[in-house]
Design a protein around this motif. Sequence first.
Motif, PDB file in Angstrom:
ATOM      1  N   ILE A   1       0.835  -1.198   0.000  1.00  0.00           N
ATOM      2  CA  ILE A   1       0.000   0.000   0.000  1.00  0.00           C
ATOM      3  C   ILE A   1       0.868   1.245   0.000  1.00  0.00           C
ATOM      4  O   ILE A   1       0.583   2.222  -0.668  1.00  0.00           O
ATOM      5  N   ILE A   2       1.954   1.186   0.755  1.00  0.00           N
ATOM      6  CA  ILE A   2       2.823   2.358   0.848  1.00  0.00           C
ATOM      7  C   ILE A   2       3.654   2.535  -0.413  1.00  0.00           C
ATOM      8  O   ILE A   2       3.864   3.639  -0.875  1.00  0.00           O
ATOM      9  N   LEU A   3       4.114   1.448  -0.972  1.00  0.00           N
ATOM     10  CA  LEU A   3       4.997   1.565  -2.130  1.00  0.00           C
ATOM     11  C   LEU A   3       4.286   2.153  -3.333  1.00  0.00           C
ATOM     12  O   LEU A   3       4.864   2.917  -4.090  1.00  0.00           O
ATOM     13  N   ALA A   4       3.050   1.809  -3.545  1.00  0.00           N
ATOM     14  CA  ALA A   4       2.311   2.345  -4.679  1.00  0.00           C
ATOM     15  C   ALA A   4       0.839   2.421  -4.332  1.00  0.00           C
ATOM     16  O   ALA A   4       0.246   1.454  -3.881  1.00  0.00           O
ATOM     17  N   ALA A   5       0.269   3.582  -4.518  1.00  0.00           N
ATOM     18  CA  ALA A   5      -1.164   3.762  -4.305  1.00  0.00           C
ATOM     19  C   ALA A   5      -1.761   4.318  -5.586  1.00  0.00           C
ATOM     20  O   ALA A   5      -1.058   4.855  -6.437  1.00  0.00           O
ATOM     21  N   CYS A   6      -3.063   4.175  -5.729  1.00  0.00           N
ATOM     22  CA  CYS A   6      -3.739   4.692  -6.912  1.00  0.00           C
ATOM     23  C   CYS A   6      -4.604   5.880  -6.529  1.00  0.00           C
ATOM     24  O   CYS A   6      -5.100   5.963  -5.418  1.00  0.00           O
ATOM     25  N   ILE A   7      -4.754   6.777  -7.479  1.00  0.00           N
ATOM     26  CA  ILE A   7      -5.704   7.860  -7.326  1.00  0.00           C
ATOM     27  C   ILE A   7      -6.610   7.854  -8.545  1.00  0.00           C
ATOM     28  O   ILE A   7      -6.249   7.332  -9.603  1.00  0.00           O
ATOM     29  N   VAL A   8      -7.790   8.400  -8.391  1.00  0.00           N
ATOM     30  CA  VAL A   8      -8.760   8.471  -9.470  1.00  0.00           C
ATOM     31  C   VAL A   8      -8.691   9.875 -10.063  1.00  0.00           C
ATOM     32  O   VAL A   8      -8.716  10.865  -9.332  1.00  0.00           O
TER      33      VAL A   8
ATOM     34  N   VAL B   1      -4.339   5.183   1.926  1.00  0.00           N
ATOM     35  CA  VAL B   1      -5.705   4.671   2.021  1.00  0.00           C
ATOM     36  C   VAL B   1      -6.720   5.796   1.834  1.00  0.00           C
ATOM     37  O   VAL B   1      -7.784   5.595   1.260  1.00  0.00           O
ATOM     38  N   ILE B   2      -6.411   6.987   2.278  1.00  0.00           N
ATOM     39  CA  ILE B   2      -7.329   8.120   2.177  1.00  0.00           C
ATOM     40  C   ILE B   2      -7.330   8.737   0.777  1.00  0.00           C
ATOM     41  O   ILE B   2      -8.340   9.268   0.333  1.00  0.00           O
ATOM     42  N   MET B   3      -6.230   8.655   0.055  1.00  0.00           N
ATOM     43  CA  MET B   3      -6.141   9.300  -1.259  1.00  0.00           C
ATOM     44  C   MET B   3      -7.178   8.777  -2.249  1.00  0.00           C
ATOM     45  O   MET B   3      -7.747   9.545  -3.012  1.00  0.00           O
ATOM     46  N   VAL B   4      -7.444   7.486  -2.271  1.00  0.00           N
ATOM     47  CA  VAL B   4      -8.364   6.909  -3.255  1.00  0.00           C
ATOM     48  C   VAL B   4      -9.785   7.438  -3.089  1.00  0.00           C
ATOM     49  O   VAL B   4     -10.362   7.959  -4.047  1.00  0.00           O
ATOM     50  N   PRO B   5     -10.394   7.341  -1.907  1.00  0.00           N
ATOM     51  CA  PRO B   5     -11.769   7.841  -1.810  1.00  0.00           C
ATOM     52  C   PRO B   5     -11.894   9.345  -2.035  1.00  0.00           C
ATOM     53  O   PRO B   5     -12.833   9.801  -2.675  1.00  0.00           O
TER      54      PRO B   5
ATOM     55  N   VAL C   1     -13.797  13.837  -5.560  1.00  0.00           N
ATOM     56  CA  VAL C   1     -13.492  15.083  -6.275  1.00  0.00           C
ATOM     57  C   VAL C   1     -13.545  14.855  -7.783  1.00  0.00           C
ATOM     58  O   VAL C   1     -14.187  15.611  -8.521  1.00  0.00           O
ATOM     59  N   SER C   2     -12.895  13.810  -8.267  1.00  0.00           N
ATOM     60  CA  SER C   2     -12.882  13.534  -9.704  1.00  0.00           C
ATOM     61  C   SER C   2     -14.269  13.164 -10.216  1.00  0.00           C
ATOM     62  O   SER C   2     -14.660  13.562 -11.320  1.00  0.00           O
TER      63      SER C   2
END
Length: 112
Positions: free
Chosen positions: A17-24, A76-80, A85-86
């Motif tokens: 989770i820390i090494l790579a996270a996704c954003i929308v 964990v917070i970045m995705v939602p 917003v997107s």
Amino acid sequence: MKLNTRWQNLLVASAPIILAACIVVPQKIQYYDKDCQVVSKKYTLTTQEVQTYRPVGNCSNDECVKQFASAVFSAVIMVPISAVVSGSIVIVGNTFYWLEKQGECISAVEDE
């Protein structure tokens, strides 16, 4: 402070989770509408991978745990948040493009 086995397991399990996270993110695309014979635009939602890993410098166990926990929390917070917003941008943008297309489509039909 020495980390117990439970914390060590949590750190190892959370590493991806820390090494790579996704954003929308919203992405604008153009397409040809055969019915109206116009080039239209719309937004879609896509995901992008973001590197959230920051090398941990010289730190004691407590500091490392705090840095790791904050990195997991932000990942964990970045995705939602990015999805909300997107998603709002996509809804507003697609509504605007739909209204624009309706005007162009009516003009194209009247010209025929």
